[in-house]
Design a protein around this motif. Sequence first.
Motif, PDB file in Angstrom:
ATOM      1  N   GLU A   1      -9.570   3.647  -3.988  1.00 22.70           N
ATOM      2  CA  GLU A   1      -9.449   5.066  -3.670  1.00 22.70           C
ATOM      3  C   GLU A   1     -10.795   5.573  -3.150  1.00 22.70           C
ATOM      4  O   GLU A   1     -11.829   4.980  -3.437  1.00 22.70           O
ATOM      5  CB  GLU A   1      -9.040   5.851  -4.916  1.00 22.70           C
ATOM      6  CG  GLU A   1      -9.964   5.641  -6.068  1.00 22.70           C
ATOM      7  CD  GLU A   1      -9.380   6.071  -7.409  1.00 22.70           C
ATOM      8  OE1 GLU A   1     -10.183   6.381  -8.293  1.00 22.70           O
ATOM      9  OE2 GLU A   1      -8.154   6.084  -7.552  1.00 22.70           O
TER      10      GLU A   1
ATOM     11  N   LEU B   1      -3.328  -1.948   4.000  1.00 19.31           N
ATOM     12  CA  LEU B   1      -4.158  -0.943   3.358  1.00 19.31           C
ATOM     13  C   LEU B   1      -5.564  -1.084   3.927  1.00 19.31           C
ATOM     14  O   LEU B   1      -6.160  -2.156   3.836  1.00 19.31           O
ATOM     15  CB  LEU B   1      -4.169  -1.153   1.841  1.00 19.31           C
ATOM     16  CG  LEU B   1      -4.897  -0.098   1.020  1.00 19.31           C
ATOM     17  CD1 LEU B   1      -4.204   1.260   1.152  1.00 19.31           C
ATOM     18  CD2 LEU B   1      -4.961  -0.511  -0.434  1.00 19.31           C
TER      19      LEU B   1
ATOM     20  N   ARG C   1      -0.189  -5.061   1.870  1.00 26.68           N
ATOM     21  CA  ARG C   1      -0.318  -4.207   0.689  1.00 26.68           C
ATOM     22  C   ARG C   1      -0.153  -2.750   1.080  1.00 26.68           C
ATOM     23  O   ARG C   1      -0.690  -2.289   2.075  1.00 26.68           O
ATOM     24  CB  ARG C   1      -1.707  -4.385   0.041  1.00 26.68           C
ATOM     25  CG  ARG C   1      -2.050  -5.796  -0.373  1.00 26.68           C
ATOM     26  CD  ARG C   1      -1.151  -6.343  -1.472  1.00 26.68           C
ATOM     27  NE  ARG C   1      -1.201  -5.596  -2.690  1.00 26.68           N
ATOM     28  CZ  ARG C   1      -1.953  -5.901  -3.739  1.00 26.68           C
ATOM     29  NH1 ARG C   1      -2.715  -6.957  -3.713  1.00 26.68           N
ATOM     30  NH2 ARG C   1      -1.923  -5.141  -4.814  1.00 26.68           N
ATOM     31  N   ARG C   2       0.601  -2.020   0.289  1.00 27.29           N
ATOM     32  CA  ARG C   2       0.756  -0.581   0.509  1.00 27.29           C
ATOM     33  C   ARG C   2      -0.236   0.206  -0.342  1.00 27.29           C
ATOM     34  O   ARG C   2      -0.639   1.300   0.017  1.00 27.29           O
ATOM     35  CB  ARG C   2       2.176  -0.145   0.187  1.00 27.29           C
ATOM     36  CG  ARG C   2       3.188  -0.714   1.142  1.00 27.29           C
ATOM     37  CD  ARG C   2       4.576  -0.170   0.855  1.00 27.29           C
ATOM     38  NE  ARG C   2       5.576  -0.825   1.664  1.00 27.29           N
ATOM     39  CZ  ARG C   2       5.837  -0.532   2.925  1.00 27.29           C
ATOM     40  NH1 ARG C   2       5.164   0.410   3.521  1.00 27.29           N
ATOM     41  NH2 ARG C   2       6.761  -1.182   3.582  1.00 27.29           N
ATOM     42  N   SER C   3      -0.597  -0.352  -1.472  1.00 29.75           N
ATOM     43  CA  SER C   3      -1.594   0.285  -2.338  1.00 29.75           C
ATOM     44  C   SER C   3      -2.149  -0.766  -3.285  1.00 29.75           C
ATOM     45  O   SER C   3      -1.530  -1.805  -3.520  1.00 29.75           O
ATOM     46  CB  SER C   3      -0.976   1.433  -3.138  1.00 29.75           C
ATOM     47  OG  SER C   3      -0.028   0.924  -4.050  1.00 29.75           O
TER      48      SER C   3
ATOM     49  N   LEU D   1      -3.060   3.898   4.754  1.00 31.84           N
ATOM     50  CA  LEU D   1      -2.021   2.901   4.974  1.00 31.84           C
ATOM     51  C   LEU D   1      -1.728   2.901   6.459  1.00 31.84           C
ATOM     52  O   LEU D   1      -1.307   3.910   7.020  1.00 31.84           O
ATOM     53  CB  LEU D   1      -0.761   3.254   4.178  1.00 31.84           C
ATOM     54  CG  LEU D   1       0.426   2.315   4.359  1.00 31.84           C
ATOM     55  CD1 LEU D   1       0.067   0.904   3.903  1.00 31.84           C
ATOM     56  CD2 LEU D   1       1.624   2.836   3.600  1.00 31.84           C
TER      57      LEU D   1
END
Length: 132
Positions: A99, A74, A92-94, A65
């Motif tokens: 991943e 992100l 967007r943070r997540s 982030l």
Amino acid sequence: MSAVPRSEKPAGRFRRMLDRLSSSQEELDSEELREDAETAGCIRIGDCHDRQVVTVTGTLRTVTLRPRAGVPALEAELFDGSAALDVVWLGRRSIVGIEPGRRLIASGRISMSRGRRVLFNPKYELRPLGRE
């Protein structure tokens, strides 16, 4: 002596086995990613140029982030065995499923930022985990 260099000769089973045994795990992973990109019909990241619309595939190496101009962003590094590409989702943070270690297909327009290839807000498709 043969006029055809060794690299252009078709490799036999024994030669391929020796090549795999003498290669590092990173080289083997890179080769697998390049083959995956080819079978998925995607362009290799190493062949992408500035302002080109592309569809690429690979494995996410890192996900961080990092704010850009005060807006959350992100960032993920996508690697396909030929080169790396930064994928950035602004605002967007997540994102669920984004991943490290995850494979994905991303589409969008390549831009260059500080000498690196970047895809901003791409369309993407998560690939299944493990073997298909």
